[in-house]
Design a protein around this motif. Structure first.
Motif, PDB file in Angstrom:
ATOM      1  N   GLN A 159       0.846  -1.200   0.000  1.00 41.97           N
ATOM      2  CA  GLN A 159       0.000   0.000   0.000  1.00 41.97           C
ATOM      3  C   GLN A 159       0.869   1.234   0.000  1.00 41.97           C
ATOM      4  OE1 GLN A 159      -2.768  -0.959   3.335  1.00 41.97           O
ATOM      5  NE2 GLN A 159      -4.237  -1.024   1.657  1.00 41.97           N
ATOM      6  N   THR A 203      -3.026   9.514   4.427  1.00 42.47           N
ATOM      7  CA  THR A 203      -4.038   9.155   3.416  1.00 42.47           C
ATOM      8  C   THR A 203      -3.542   7.967   2.584  1.00 42.47           C
ATOM      9  OG1 THR A 203      -4.633  11.480   3.252  1.00 42.47           O
ATOM     10  CG2 THR A 203      -5.370  10.058   1.452  1.00 42.47           C
ATOM     11  N   TYR A 239      -3.003   4.148  -2.866  1.00 42.25           N
ATOM     12  CA  TYR A 239      -3.336   2.961  -3.673  1.00 42.25           C
ATOM     13  C   TYR A 239      -2.758   1.682  -3.091  1.00 42.25           C
ATOM     14  CZ  TYR A 239       1.144   4.139  -6.137  1.00 42.25           C
ATOM     15  OH  TYR A 239       2.443   4.466  -6.482  1.00 42.25           O
ATOM     16  N   THR A 240      -3.382   0.564  -3.532  1.00 41.61           N
ATOM     17  CA  THR A 240      -2.968  -0.774  -3.100  1.00 41.61           C
ATOM     18  C   THR A 240      -2.631  -1.572  -4.351  1.00 41.61           C
ATOM     19  OG1 THR A 240      -4.548  -0.598  -1.287  1.00 41.61           O
ATOM     20  CG2 THR A 240      -3.686  -2.805  -1.766  1.00 41.61           C
ATOM     21  N   GLU A 285      -7.550   4.852  -4.596  1.00 38.24           N
ATOM     22  CA  GLU A 285      -8.665   5.425  -3.835  1.00 38.24           C
ATOM     23  C   GLU A 285      -9.179   6.696  -4.529  1.00 38.24           C
ATOM     24  OE1 GLU A 285      -9.846   3.738  -1.279  1.00 38.24           O
ATOM     25  OE2 GLU A 285      -8.233   2.290  -1.605  1.00 38.24           O
ATOM     26  N   ASN A 301      -5.752  11.570  -7.512  1.00 38.94           N
ATOM     27  CA  ASN A 301      -4.870  10.508  -7.025  1.00 38.94           C
ATOM     28  C   ASN A 301      -4.239   9.748  -8.194  1.00 38.94           C
ATOM     29  OD1 ASN A 301      -3.641   8.579  -5.442  1.00 38.94           O
ATOM     30  ND2 ASN A 301      -5.517   7.417  -5.045  1.00 38.94           N
ATOM     31  N   ASN A 309      -6.912   8.340 -10.946  1.00 41.87           N
ATOM     32  CA  ASN A 309      -8.332   8.139 -10.671  1.00 41.87           C
ATOM     33  C   ASN A 309      -9.059   9.474 -10.839  1.00 41.87           C
ATOM     34  OD1 ASN A 309     -10.870   7.519  -9.819  1.00 41.87           O
ATOM     35  ND2 ASN A 309     -10.230   6.515  -7.915  1.00 41.87           N
ATOM     36  N   PRO A 326     -13.420   3.864  -6.258  1.00 39.06           N
ATOM     37  CA  PRO A 326     -12.063   3.343  -6.408  1.00 39.06           C
ATOM     38  C   PRO A 326     -11.828   2.941  -7.869  1.00 39.06           C
ATOM     39  CG  PRO A 326     -13.133   2.351  -4.505  1.00 39.06           C
ATOM     40  CD  PRO A 326     -14.197   3.120  -5.243  1.00 39.06           C
TER      41      PRO A 326
END
Ligand SMILES: O=P(O)(O)OC[C@H]1O[C@](O)(CO)[C@@H](O)[C@@H]1O
Length: 184
Positions: free
Chosen positions: A26, A46, A49-50, A73, A82, A139, A144
């Motif tokens: 992450q 915050t 992303y994963t 996210e 993001n 994003n 998501p």
């Protein structure tokens, strides 16, 4: 004949990748402040992303492959959408496939001259990334953004080139509108 039960699953539109040899990491804002234009008064904890990657392959074996899923996210950093860190491949003979799983995003692409453009990502969209292009996910939606990937184990990541010569455009969400800003 011996028949082996599947050891790894990626129910593409339902779930993340699960099983043997699956790695997960992450990325939090505190590790990625350098990629955003303005990180004043932001929460460094915050989650951005994963990344799930099925790494049964060997990084030394030409022709071997990894399979991945990145979930970004739906957050912004002082209005900037993001995004992943972004990279060239160390071995520029290595291409990569991306495919949209959920949400709405952009695949930002840049050639070695700094020419920058984007492909829109939606559920089911498929994207071939030439080995000579830098790539970054953004994003731009309210959900998501899930993007699957398949790439050669020998590709490697070159982040240095992006730090020296960043993508030419930044993407912001202002009053619910997506705005592109060209860097000087
Ligand atoms: O390392 P970065 O640039 O943050 O991006 C992570 C991305 O790299 C990959 O692991 C492989 O290129 C993708 O699956 C993922 O979206």
């Amino acid at each position: 004949m011996k028949v082996i039960e599947p050891q790894v699953f990626h129910k593409i539109y339902e779930d993340v990748i699960q099983g043997e040899h699956v790695k997960v990491y992450q990325k939090y804002l505190r590790e990625a402040t350098g990629i955003y234009s303005d990180t004043t008064e932001v929460d460094l904890d915050t989650l951005l992303y994963t990344v799930y990657s099925y790494e049964a392959g060997s990084p030394e074996k030409t022709g071997d492959l990894y399979w991945g899923l990145t979930i970004l996210e739906p957050v912004t950093v002082n209005e900037e959408c993001n995004m992943t860190r972004g990279h060239f491949h160390l071995d520029q003979n290595c291409a990569e496939f991306y495919f949209g799983v959920s949400g709405t995003g952009l695949l930002l692409l840049m050639d070695k001259n700094g020419e920058t453009w984007a492909e829109k990502i939606t559920k089911g969209s498929l994207h071939h990334i030439d080995g000579q292009l830098a790539h970054r996910l953004i994003n731009i939606g309210e959900e998501p953004l899930g993007v699957g990937a398949c790439w050669p184990t020998t590709a490697g990541h070159d982040y240095g080139a992006i730090e020296e010569k960043p993508f030419r455009y930044r993407v912001f969400k202002r009053n619910k509108k997506i705005v592109f800003e060209e860097s000087e």
